[in-house]
Design a protein around this motif. Sequence first.
Motif, PDB file in Angstrom:
ATOM      1  N   ALA A 117       0.792  -1.303  -0.080  1.00  0.00           N
ATOM      2  CA  ALA A 117      -0.076  -0.130   0.118  1.00  0.00           C
ATOM      3  C   ALA A 117       0.870   1.461  -0.178  1.00  0.00           C
ATOM      4  O   ALA A 117       1.814   1.272   0.522  1.00  0.00           O
ATOM      5  N   LEU A 118       0.557   2.273  -0.840  1.00  0.00           N
ATOM      6  CA  LEU A 118       1.169   3.510  -0.735  1.00  0.00           C
ATOM      7  C   LEU A 118       1.255   3.986   0.602  1.00  0.00           C
ATOM      8  O   LEU A 118       0.125   3.851   1.453  1.00  0.00           O
ATOM      9  N   GLU A 119       2.300   4.397   1.235  1.00  0.00           N
ATOM     10  CA  GLU A 119       2.532   4.731   2.376  1.00  0.00           C
ATOM     11  C   GLU A 119       1.482   6.068   2.935  1.00  0.00           C
ATOM     12  O   GLU A 119       1.166   6.000   3.838  1.00  0.00           O
ATOM     13  N   THR A 120       1.327   6.878   1.871  1.00  0.00           N
ATOM     14  CA  THR A 120       0.365   7.795   2.228  1.00  0.00           C
ATOM     15  C   THR A 120      -1.320   7.444   2.121  1.00  0.00           C
ATOM     16  O   THR A 120      -2.080   8.297   2.490  1.00  0.00           O
ATOM     17  N   ASN A 121      -1.392   6.270   1.805  1.00  0.00           N
ATOM     18  CA  ASN A 121      -2.943   5.838   1.745  1.00  0.00           C
ATOM     19  C   ASN A 121      -3.391   5.158   3.000  1.00  0.00           C
ATOM     20  O   ASN A 121      -3.459   3.894   3.087  1.00  0.00           O
ATOM     21  N   ALA A 122      -3.696   6.009   3.775  1.00  0.00           N
ATOM     22  CA  ALA A 122      -4.149   5.522   5.246  1.00  0.00           C
ATOM     23  C   ALA A 122      -5.181   4.675   5.192  1.00  0.00           C
ATOM     24  O   ALA A 122      -5.527   3.798   5.937  1.00  0.00           O
ATOM     25  N   ARG A 123      -6.223   5.098   4.320  1.00  0.00           N
ATOM     26  CA  ARG A 123      -7.583   4.327   4.300  1.00  0.00           C
ATOM     27  C   ARG A 123      -7.286   2.956   3.714  1.00  0.00           C
ATOM     28  O   ARG A 123      -7.794   1.953   4.468  1.00  0.00           O
ATOM     29  N   ARG A 125      -4.503   1.200   4.040  1.00  0.00           N
ATOM     30  CA  ARG A 125      -3.572   0.532   5.404  1.00  0.00           C
ATOM     31  C   ARG A 125      -4.566   0.097   6.383  1.00  0.00           C
ATOM     32  O   ARG A 125      -4.541  -0.863   7.046  1.00  0.00           O
ATOM     33  N   LEU A 126      -5.511   1.154   6.523  1.00  0.00           N
ATOM     34  CA  LEU A 126      -6.268   0.703   7.820  1.00  0.00           C
ATOM     35  C   LEU A 126      -7.548  -0.488   7.479  1.00  0.00           C
ATOM     36  O   LEU A 126      -7.705  -1.431   8.111  1.00  0.00           O
ATOM     37  N   GLY A 132      -7.070  -8.260   8.446  1.00  0.00           N
ATOM     38  CA  GLY A 132      -6.132  -9.130   9.489  1.00  0.00           C
ATOM     39  C   GLY A 132      -4.603  -9.183   8.843  1.00  0.00           C
ATOM     40  O   GLY A 132      -3.772  -9.850   8.928  1.00  0.00           O
ATOM     41  N   PHE A 133      -4.573  -7.948   8.109  1.00  0.00           N
ATOM     42  CA  PHE A 133      -2.893  -7.918   7.495  1.00  0.00           C
ATOM     43  C   PHE A 133      -2.182  -7.065   8.567  1.00  0.00           C
ATOM     44  O   PHE A 133      -2.711  -6.300   9.254  1.00  0.00           O
TER      45      PHE A 133
END
Length: 169
Positions: A117-123, A125-126, A132-133
Amino acid sequence: MFVRRTHPAEILEICADLRPADRAEMLATSFVDDPAEHGAAIASGLDQAVVALTLLDDRRAPVAFVGFWQIAPGVATVAMFATPAFPSIAKEAHRFCRDRLMRDAVPRAFRRVECRALETNARARLWLKRLGFVEEAVLPRLGKRGESFVQCAWVNPSYRQEAPHELFQ
């Protein structure tokens, strides 16, 4: 929400109207700068996917794509991208991905699933965390313009690693 096996045209339709975060994430590691061209490459490789599903809204319009590709024995990479209409199916999409994919189908097929996931893509990543990742590492400057990514993985909780001595008996 409706779910069906992906038709190549649906990938192109979704890529023509990507959410900005998905567009940024997709193009950061693509050899091309056009989502339609990248989508065409994905569509042409659908026969290599273990799972390729389109999530549709109540009008049966394609809203999101979810695909799993095996990258090593028992290991897959997963991708998901969507249009700005995703909020209209978000709750159902999450339940489907959590219950039908990650709790039912995926554990029978894989011991590990990876996603970047793009580090800035908080959504994103959440959402991965809720599925479960676990975030394993930051991958600095992985993107073609220096974007950093986060390596996420789901490890099958029911997978039983054989002890090395048991493998040779």
